[in-house]
Write an enzyme that holds these catalytic residues in place. Structure first.
Site, PDB file in Angstrom:
ATOM      1  CB  ALA A 154      -0.891   0.003   1.234  1.00  0.00           C
ATOM      2  CG  ASN A 160       6.200   7.757   3.987  1.00  0.00           C
ATOM      3  OD1 ASN A 160       5.103   8.268   4.268  1.00  0.00           O
ATOM      4  ND2 ASN A 160       6.483   6.488   4.262  1.00  0.00           N
ATOM      5  NE  ARG A 161       7.997  15.815   7.281  1.00  0.00           N
ATOM      6  CZ  ARG A 161       9.315  15.935   7.259  1.00  0.00           C
ATOM      7  NH1 ARG A 161      10.077  14.968   7.762  1.00  0.00           N
ATOM      8  NH2 ARG A 161       9.889  17.014   6.737  1.00  0.00           N
ATOM      9  CG  MET A 162       3.792  10.029   1.860  1.00  0.00           C
ATOM     10  SD  MET A 162       4.585  11.288   0.880  1.00  0.00           S
ATOM     11  CE  MET A 162       3.399  11.507  -0.421  1.00  0.00           C
ATOM     12  CG  PHE A 219      -3.325   7.973   6.157  1.00  0.00           C
ATOM     13  CD1 PHE A 219      -2.320   7.078   5.808  1.00  0.00           C
ATOM     14  CD2 PHE A 219      -4.137   7.658   7.249  1.00  0.00           C
ATOM     15  CE1 PHE A 219      -2.115   5.898   6.522  1.00  0.00           C
ATOM     16  CE2 PHE A 219      -3.940   6.484   7.972  1.00  0.00           C
ATOM     17  CZ  PHE A 219      -2.932   5.622   7.611  1.00  0.00           C
ATOM     18  CB  SER A 278       0.388   5.118   9.005  1.00  0.00           C
ATOM     19  OG  SER A 278       1.058   6.340   8.735  1.00  0.00           O
ATOM     20  CG  ASN A 331       4.149   9.300   8.498  1.00  0.00           C
ATOM     21  OD1 ASN A 331       5.045   9.696   9.246  1.00  0.00           O
ATOM     22  ND2 ASN A 331       4.363   8.463   7.495  1.00  0.00           N
ATOM     23  CB  THR A 332      -2.366   9.165  11.034  1.00  0.00           C
ATOM     24  OG1 THR A 332      -2.398   9.302   9.615  1.00  0.00           O
ATOM     25  CG2 THR A 332      -3.693   9.632  11.614  1.00  0.00           C
ATOM     26  CE  LYS A 374       1.660  -1.884   5.722  1.00  0.00           C
ATOM     27  NZ  LYS A 374       1.707  -1.313   4.394  1.00  0.00           N
ATOM     28  CG  ASN A 396       2.980   1.007   7.929  1.00  0.00           C
ATOM     29  OD1 ASN A 396       3.692   1.715   7.215  1.00  0.00           O
ATOM     30  ND2 ASN A 396       1.669   1.101   7.949  1.00  0.00           N
TER      31      ASN A 396
HETATM   32  C1  LIG Z   1       6.070   6.802   0.373  1.00  0.00           C
HETATM   33  C2  LIG Z   1       5.399   5.693   1.124  1.00  0.00           C
HETATM   34  C3  LIG Z   1       4.041   5.772   1.388  1.00  0.00           C
HETATM   35  C4  LIG Z   1       3.405   4.746   2.087  1.00  0.00           C
HETATM   36  N1  LIG Z   1       2.064   4.831   2.315  1.00  0.00           N
HETATM   37  C5  LIG Z   1       1.429   3.808   2.955  1.00  0.00           C
HETATM   38  C6  LIG Z   1       0.034   3.856   3.145  1.00  0.00           C
HETATM   39  O1  LIG Z   1      -0.657   4.774   2.723  1.00  0.00           O
HETATM   40  N2  LIG Z   1      -0.543   2.811   3.807  1.00  0.00           N
HETATM   41  C7  LIG Z   1       0.183   1.739   4.274  1.00  0.00           C
HETATM   42  O2  LIG Z   1      -0.401   0.814   4.855  1.00  0.00           O
HETATM   43  N3  LIG Z   1       1.516   1.676   4.079  1.00  0.00           N
HETATM   44  C8  LIG Z   1       2.147   2.679   3.441  1.00  0.00           C
HETATM   45  N4  LIG Z   1       3.495   2.607   3.235  1.00  0.00           N
HETATM   46  C9  LIG Z   1       4.264   1.466   3.809  1.00  0.00           C
HETATM   47  C10 LIG Z   1       4.510   0.365   2.777  1.00  0.00           C
HETATM   48  O3  LIG Z   1       3.310  -0.203   2.337  1.00  0.00           O
HETATM   49  C11 LIG Z   1       5.395  -0.738   3.402  1.00  0.00           C
HETATM   50  O4  LIG Z   1       4.704  -1.313   4.484  1.00  0.00           O
HETATM   51  C12 LIG Z   1       6.729  -0.204   3.909  1.00  0.00           C
HETATM   52  O5  LIG Z   1       7.255   0.764   3.038  1.00  0.00           O
HETATM   53  C13 LIG Z   1       7.769  -1.321   4.080  1.00  0.00           C
HETATM   54  O6  LIG Z   1       8.016  -1.977   2.865  1.00  0.00           O
HETATM   55  P1  LIG Z   1       9.292  -1.641   1.908  1.00  0.00           P
HETATM   56  O7  LIG Z   1      10.519  -1.715   2.784  1.00  0.00           O
HETATM   57  O8  LIG Z   1       9.237  -2.691   0.827  1.00  0.00           O
HETATM   58  O9  LIG Z   1       9.072  -0.279   1.388  1.00  0.00           O
HETATM   59  C14 LIG Z   1       4.156   3.624   2.550  1.00  0.00           C
HETATM   60  C15 LIG Z   1       5.527   3.559   2.263  1.00  0.00           C
HETATM   61  C16 LIG Z   1       6.153   4.567   1.559  1.00  0.00           C
HETATM   62  C17 LIG Z   1       7.622   4.463   1.285  1.00  0.00           C
END
Ligand SMILES: Cc1cc2nc3c(=O)[nH]c(=O)nc-3n(C[C@H](O)[C@H](O)[C@H](O)COP(=O)(O)O)c2cc1C
Length: 332
Positions: A61, A110-112, A114, A174, A176-177, A216, A245
């Site tokens: 995601a 990231n600190r998007m 949501f 997350s 970031n919320t 998650k 996450n």
């Molecule tokens: C830019 C960015 C945005 C993300 N946004 C979400 C999100 O909206 N919802 C979520 O469940 N995880 C989000 N994630 C987390 C990823 O789904 C994943 O759990 C995490 O990045 C670890 O996997 P990776 O090491 O393969 O990136 C985000 C990750 C990144 C880098």
């Protein structure tokens, strides 16, 4: 090919580069040219959650928050795609900059927060999607919804999306919320999951569709918190867990290391595997685990499967390595 494109994209600011990359993938797919640029992904069917996955590698995601790129991303060979996190109302997320590359570590912070266009927009996108494969829809709560009312937001998500989802992910991890991760604590979690299980049972009874509920979780849980959480997941008969996450911990040195937010990619690998190992021990094969966090090659994918996971997801390594990664990992 991806190397040349990446050389250009990585000169741009990361958020802009993500948007351009997704638009490019969509453009190529719309022209039916995907096979010209990307290898066919071998398939090896795998049954889980009452679904048949064409391979074990899914997109995590956060890349396609609004379901704008489902058909295009699916054309790259992912075994499953997860969109979101979607909140009931649209929200802008945190101020920019909020996405940072740590290239030397193949990592992202990231600190998007949501940023997404909300349920109504995403439902409209889903109506237009041609994709018939496995689609996870990841739901969350709006920033301005207090935790006492969080259940309402998640129910809105479930009730809007059950029709379109192969499974629904309950994102309570997350960083970031503000306050979101507190929903992983026993009482809040029991309340949230029992409400969602009720909604799931209602839809099953009324519409004859059983939509698996997947939770998650964070990589930053203490052993005691993880144990408590595992008990709740078992008691509530949750269908699956996605671990993990992003992390708020920093075991690296980098100019961006002190940016607030969640760290993903290679530096998350060990922490995520460690949580999966412990979780697998606690769940004892009664709930399947989807691993995510630092998977970037065959060895790191194998490590997650050996730790007790059944399926895999990638995000950060896909940004760094491009679509060739999918076919590399598809036969795990
Ligand atoms: C830019 C960015 C945005 C993300 N946004 C979400 C999100 O909206 N919802 C979520 O469940 N995880 C989000 N994630 C987390 C990823 O789904 C994943 O759990 C995490 O990045 C670890 O996997 P990776 O090491 O393969 O990136 C985000 C990750 C990144 C880098």
């Amino acid at each position: 090919m991806y190397k040349q494109i990446k050389n250009i994209l990585f000169k741009l600011n990361p958020e802009y580069a993500h948007a351009i990359a997704l638009t490019l993938i969509k453009f190529v797919n719309n022209l039916n040219l995907t096979r010209l640029f990307f290898k066919n992904t071998p398939s090896q069917s795998f049954p889980l959650l009452n679904l048949i996955f064409p391979n074990k590698i899914g997109l995590a995601a956060g890349l396609d928050k609004n379901g704008d790129y489902i058909d295009a991303l699916a054309s790259l060979g992912f075994g499953f795609i997860e969109i979101g996190t979607v909140t009931p109302k649209p929200q802008k997320g945190n101020p920019k900059p909020r996405l940072f590359r740590l290239v030397e570590h193949e990592a992202i912070i990231n600190r998007m927060g949501f940023n997404n266009k909300g349920i109504d927009y995403v439902v409209n996108r889903l109506k237009k999607t041609k994709y018939k494969g496995i689609l996870g829809i990841n739901i969350g709560k709006n920033k301005d919804t207090p935790n006492e009312k969080a259940v309402d937001d998640y129910l809105l998500g479930f009730n809007a999306f059950w029709r379109y989802a192969s499974y629904i992910t309950v994102n309570i991890s997350s960083p970031n919320t503000p306050g979101l991760r507190a929903l992983q604590e026993k009482e809040s979690l029991e309340q949230l999951l029992s409400a969602l299980k009720n909604a799931q049972a209602n839809i099953h009874a009324l519409k004859n569709k059983y939509v698996p509920l997947v939770v998650k979780i964070s990589p930053d849980l203490t052993d005691a918190a993880l144990e408590e959480l595992a008990h709740v997941l078992l008691a509530q008969k949750i269908d699956g867990v996605i671990a993990t996450n992003t992390t708020i911990h920093r075991d690296i040195t980098h100019a961006h290391a002190n940016e607030t937010g969640g760290l993903s990619g290679k530096p998350l690998q060990d922490r995520s595997t460690d949580i999966i190992k412990k979780l697998a021990g606690l769940l004892n094969n009664r709930i399947p685990i989807i691993a995510v966090g630092g998977i970037h090659d065959e060895a790191s994918a194998r490590e997650k499967l050996n730790a007790g996971a059944q399926l895999l997801q990638v995000y950060t390594s896909f940004i760094y390595q491009g679509p060739s990664l999918i076919s590399k990992l598809a036969l795990m």
